[in-house]
Design an enzyme around this catalytic site. Structure first.
Site, PDB file in Angstrom:
ATOM      1  N   GLY A  98       3.102  -0.982   4.194  1.00 28.10           N
ATOM      2  CA  GLY A  98       3.184   0.290   3.889  1.00 28.10           C
ATOM      3  C   GLY A  98       4.415   0.763   3.567  1.00 28.10           C
ATOM      4  O   GLY A  98       5.060   0.442   2.513  1.00 28.10           O
ATOM      5  N   GLY A  99       5.045   1.532   4.426  1.00 30.14           N
ATOM      6  CA  GLY A  99       6.465   1.921   4.652  1.00 30.14           C
ATOM      7  C   GLY A  99       7.380   1.075   3.798  1.00 30.14           C
ATOM      8  O   GLY A  99       8.121   1.406   2.913  1.00 30.14           O
ATOM      9  N   ASN A 136       0.910  -1.388  -0.025  1.00 24.96           N
ATOM     10  CA  ASN A 136       0.086   0.104  -0.040  1.00 24.96           C
ATOM     11  C   ASN A 136       0.818   1.242  -0.240  1.00 24.96           C
ATOM     12  O   ASN A 136       1.437   1.585   0.945  1.00 24.96           O
ATOM     13  CB  ASN A 136      -0.966   0.096   1.243  1.00 24.96           C
ATOM     14  CG  ASN A 136      -1.786   1.139   1.397  1.00 24.96           C
ATOM     15  OD1 ASN A 136      -1.824   1.965   0.447  1.00 24.96           O
ATOM     16  ND2 ASN A 136      -2.469   1.381   2.601  1.00 24.96           N
ATOM     17  N   TRP A 137       1.098   1.729  -1.292  1.00 27.31           N
ATOM     18  CA  TRP A 137       1.878   2.773  -1.147  1.00 27.31           C
ATOM     19  C   TRP A 137       1.402   4.310  -0.581  1.00 27.31           C
ATOM     20  O   TRP A 137       2.171   5.158  -0.360  1.00 27.31           O
ATOM     21  CB  TRP A 137       2.327   3.212  -2.843  1.00 27.31           C
ATOM     22  CG  TRP A 137       3.119   2.234  -3.416  1.00 27.31           C
ATOM     23  CD1 TRP A 137       3.582   0.973  -2.868  1.00 27.31           C
ATOM     24  CD2 TRP A 137       3.534   2.212  -4.785  1.00 27.31           C
ATOM     25  NE1 TRP A 137       4.084   0.363  -3.903  1.00 27.31           N
ATOM     26  CE2 TRP A 137       4.371   0.956  -4.955  1.00 27.31           C
ATOM     27  CE3 TRP A 137       3.252   3.387  -6.117  1.00 27.31           C
ATOM     28  CZ2 TRP A 137       4.893   0.829  -6.346  1.00 27.31           C
ATOM     29  CZ3 TRP A 137       4.165   2.781  -7.182  1.00 27.31           C
ATOM     30  CH2 TRP A 137       4.809   1.855  -7.486  1.00 27.31           C
ATOM     31  N   LYS A 138       0.189   4.331  -0.414  1.00 28.34           N
ATOM     32  CA  LYS A 138      -0.371   5.296   0.250  1.00 28.34           C
ATOM     33  C   LYS A 138      -0.174   6.684  -0.590  1.00 28.34           C
ATOM     34  O   LYS A 138       0.086   6.379  -1.993  1.00 28.34           O
ATOM     35  CB  LYS A 138       0.118   5.642   1.705  1.00 28.34           C
ATOM     36  CG  LYS A 138      -0.389   4.180   2.317  1.00 28.34           C
ATOM     37  CD  LYS A 138       0.065   4.481   3.960  1.00 28.34           C
ATOM     38  CE  LYS A 138      -0.364   3.291   4.663  1.00 28.34           C
ATOM     39  NZ  LYS A 138      -0.128   3.233   6.139  1.00 28.34           N
ATOM     40  N   GLU A 148      -5.513  -4.818  10.528  1.00 25.80           N
ATOM     41  CA  GLU A 148      -4.315  -3.573  10.653  1.00 25.80           C
ATOM     42  C   GLU A 148      -4.604  -2.925  12.131  1.00 25.80           C
ATOM     43  O   GLU A 148      -5.282  -2.085  12.038  1.00 25.80           O
ATOM     44  CB  GLU A 148      -4.413  -2.537   9.514  1.00 25.80           C
ATOM     45  CG  GLU A 148      -4.164  -3.477   8.250  1.00 25.80           C
ATOM     46  CD  GLU A 148      -3.588  -2.469   7.261  1.00 25.80           C
ATOM     47  OE1 GLU A 148      -2.673  -2.697   6.658  1.00 25.80           O
ATOM     48  OE2 GLU A 148      -3.995  -1.142   7.019  1.00 25.80           O
ATOM     49  N   HIS A 167      -9.511   1.246   5.014  1.00 28.52           N
ATOM     50  CA  HIS A 167      -8.262   1.288   5.728  1.00 28.52           C
ATOM     51  C   HIS A 167      -8.542   2.486   6.681  1.00 28.52           C
ATOM     52  O   HIS A 167      -9.231   3.437   6.650  1.00 28.52           O
ATOM     53  CB  HIS A 167      -7.190   1.879   4.689  1.00 28.52           C
ATOM     54  CG  HIS A 167      -6.004   1.941   5.244  1.00 28.52           C
ATOM     55  ND1 HIS A 167      -5.417   3.071   6.079  1.00 28.52           N
ATOM     56  CD2 HIS A 167      -4.982   1.135   4.825  1.00 28.52           C
ATOM     57  CE1 HIS A 167      -4.023   2.544   6.413  1.00 28.52           C
ATOM     58  NE2 HIS A 167      -3.899   1.677   5.800  1.00 28.52           N
ATOM     59  N   SER A 173       3.332  -1.873  10.298  1.00 32.47           N
ATOM     60  CA  SER A 173       4.875  -2.097  10.366  1.00 32.47           C
ATOM     61  C   SER A 173       5.515  -3.312  10.253  1.00 32.47           C
ATOM     62  O   SER A 173       6.268  -3.722  10.995  1.00 32.47           O
ATOM     63  CB  SER A 173       5.291  -1.670  12.014  1.00 32.47           C
ATOM     64  OG  SER A 173       4.892  -0.410  12.218  1.00 32.47           O
ATOM     65  N   GLY A 176       2.470   2.385  10.850  1.00 34.05           N
ATOM     66  CA  GLY A 176       3.538   3.449  10.596  1.00 34.05           C
ATOM     67  C   GLY A 176       4.109   3.867  11.800  1.00 34.05           C
ATOM     68  O   GLY A 176       4.857   4.972  12.058  1.00 34.05           O
ATOM     69  N   GLU A 201      -6.974   4.966   7.788  1.00 37.37           N
ATOM     70  CA  GLU A 201      -6.647   6.142   7.537  1.00 37.37           C
ATOM     71  C   GLU A 201      -7.920   6.842   6.713  1.00 37.37           C
ATOM     72  O   GLU A 201      -8.375   8.061   7.040  1.00 37.37           O
ATOM     73  CB  GLU A 201      -5.505   6.296   6.624  1.00 37.37           C
ATOM     74  CG  GLU A 201      -4.292   5.978   7.456  1.00 37.37           C
ATOM     75  CD  GLU A 201      -3.007   5.421   6.935  1.00 37.37           C
ATOM     76  OE1 GLU A 201      -3.164   5.615   5.450  1.00 37.37           O
ATOM     77  OE2 GLU A 201      -2.243   4.941   7.611  1.00 37.37           O
TER      78      GLU A 201
HETATM   79  P1  13P Z   1       2.994   0.544   7.706  1.00 36.63           P
HETATM   80  O1  13P Z   1       3.583  -0.729   6.877  1.00 36.63           O
HETATM   81  O2  13P Z   1       3.696   1.759   7.024  1.00 36.63           O
HETATM   82  O3  13P Z   1       2.824   0.543   9.227  1.00 36.63           O
HETATM   83  O4  13P Z   1       1.416   0.674   6.872  1.00 36.63           O
HETATM   84  C1  13P Z   1       0.638  -0.398   7.125  1.00 36.63           C
HETATM   85  C2  13P Z   1      -0.639  -0.094   6.578  1.00 36.63           C
HETATM   86  O5  13P Z   1      -1.332   0.779   6.756  1.00 36.63           O
HETATM   87  C3  13P Z   1      -0.935  -0.867   5.439  1.00 36.63           C
HETATM   88  O6  13P Z   1      -2.079  -0.554   4.842  1.00 36.63           O
END
Ligand code: 13P
Length: 253
Positions: free
Chosen positions: A236-237, A9-11, A165, A94, A215, A171, A96
């Site tokens: 994510g990251g 997930n590149w966000k 999640e 998600h 994470s 994050g 967010e």
């Molecule tokens: P991180 O891997 O950056 O913690 O993000 C997880 C996430 O929200 C994937 O959708």
């Protein structure tokens, strides 16, 4: 058991140049993956990613989808539009989007329905906040979030992917321990099995993949992915660095 799914997930990250560099590195390193691999990119980059990923073993995903079919919904992107760009997965609900865009359980369920109707697999995110975990509400929260999707989608839930999640792990560098994650995954698995048993008999044998996200990185992926009910990761990251993402893919053997 079916292959694991590792989805990035590149966000809201990337640029034409950065995406090209990242995807080229991934294409060079991910030729015949042992698991299913996908990247979920921002809407403006779908065309670029579709072109670069043509014929490759990496599938394309979006980070959101409209619950509506078409019309006066400024800023939204319909399932049919996503289909035109070869989108195979769409993240829905998600945390967010729940947090910053007020998405409710019912709205998330409608988005999953819109995705399924177009042949796009929704990756339905559920997860508790730190306050909810500390108040002992984890199980209740994730079950409520998933129940809405089950209620709206009936027997079609056999076609979804779920991602657990925990909000406190996203994050933050604080990963759920493999045991903490497995415990929640087992709860979600039982809920999915009960739902599919109640619905059509044809869904009974199909195992809905439950991904872990929060994470996940090259160092902790193997331990998480070895848990009985963890069928992959939503990353994510670490999905923004080709080497890290490929190590996670390798850990999904
Ligand atoms: P991180 O891997 O950056 O913690 O993000 C997880 C996430 O929200 C994937 O959708």
């Amino acid at each position: 058991m079916s292959r694991k799914l590792i989805a990035g997930n590149w966000k809201m990250n990337g640029s034409l140049a950065a995406n090209q560099a990242l995807l080229r590195e991934l294409l060079a390193g991910v030729k015949a993956p042992v698991c299913q691999v996908a990247v979920c990119v921002s809407m403006p980059y779908l065309a670029q990613a579709q072109e670069l990923l043509a014929g490759a073993a990496i599938e394309l995903g979006a980070q959101d989808i409209s619950a509506q079919v078409s019309g006066a919904f400024t800023g939204e992107t319909s399932a049919a539009m996503l289909k035109e760009f070869g989108v195979r997965f769409a993240i829905v609900g998600h945390s967010e989007r729940r947090q910053y865009h007020g998405e409710t359980d019912a709205h998330v369920a409608d988005k999953a329905k819109a995705a399924l109707a177009a042949g796009i697999t929704p990756i339905v995110c559920v997860g508790e906040t730190l306050a909810q975990r500390e108040a002992g509400q984890t199980e209740e929260v994730v079950k409520r979030q998933l129940a809405a999707v089950i209620h709206t989608n009936g027997h079609c839930i056999s076609e979804i992917v779920v991602a657990y999640e925990p909000v406190w792990a996203i994050g933050t560098g604080k990963t759920a321990s493999p045991e903490q994650a497995q415990a929640v995954h087992a709860v979600l698995r039982a809920q999915l099995v009960a739902a599919s048993t109640l619905k059509a008999a044809t869904t009974q044998d199909k195992r809905v993949p439950i991904l872990y996200g929060g994470s996940m990185n090259a160092a902790n992926a193997a331990a998480l992915l070895s848990q009985a009910d963890i069928d992959g990761g939503l990353i994510g990251g670490a999905s923004l660095k080709a080497a890290d993402f490929m190590q996670i893919i390798a850990a999904a053997q």
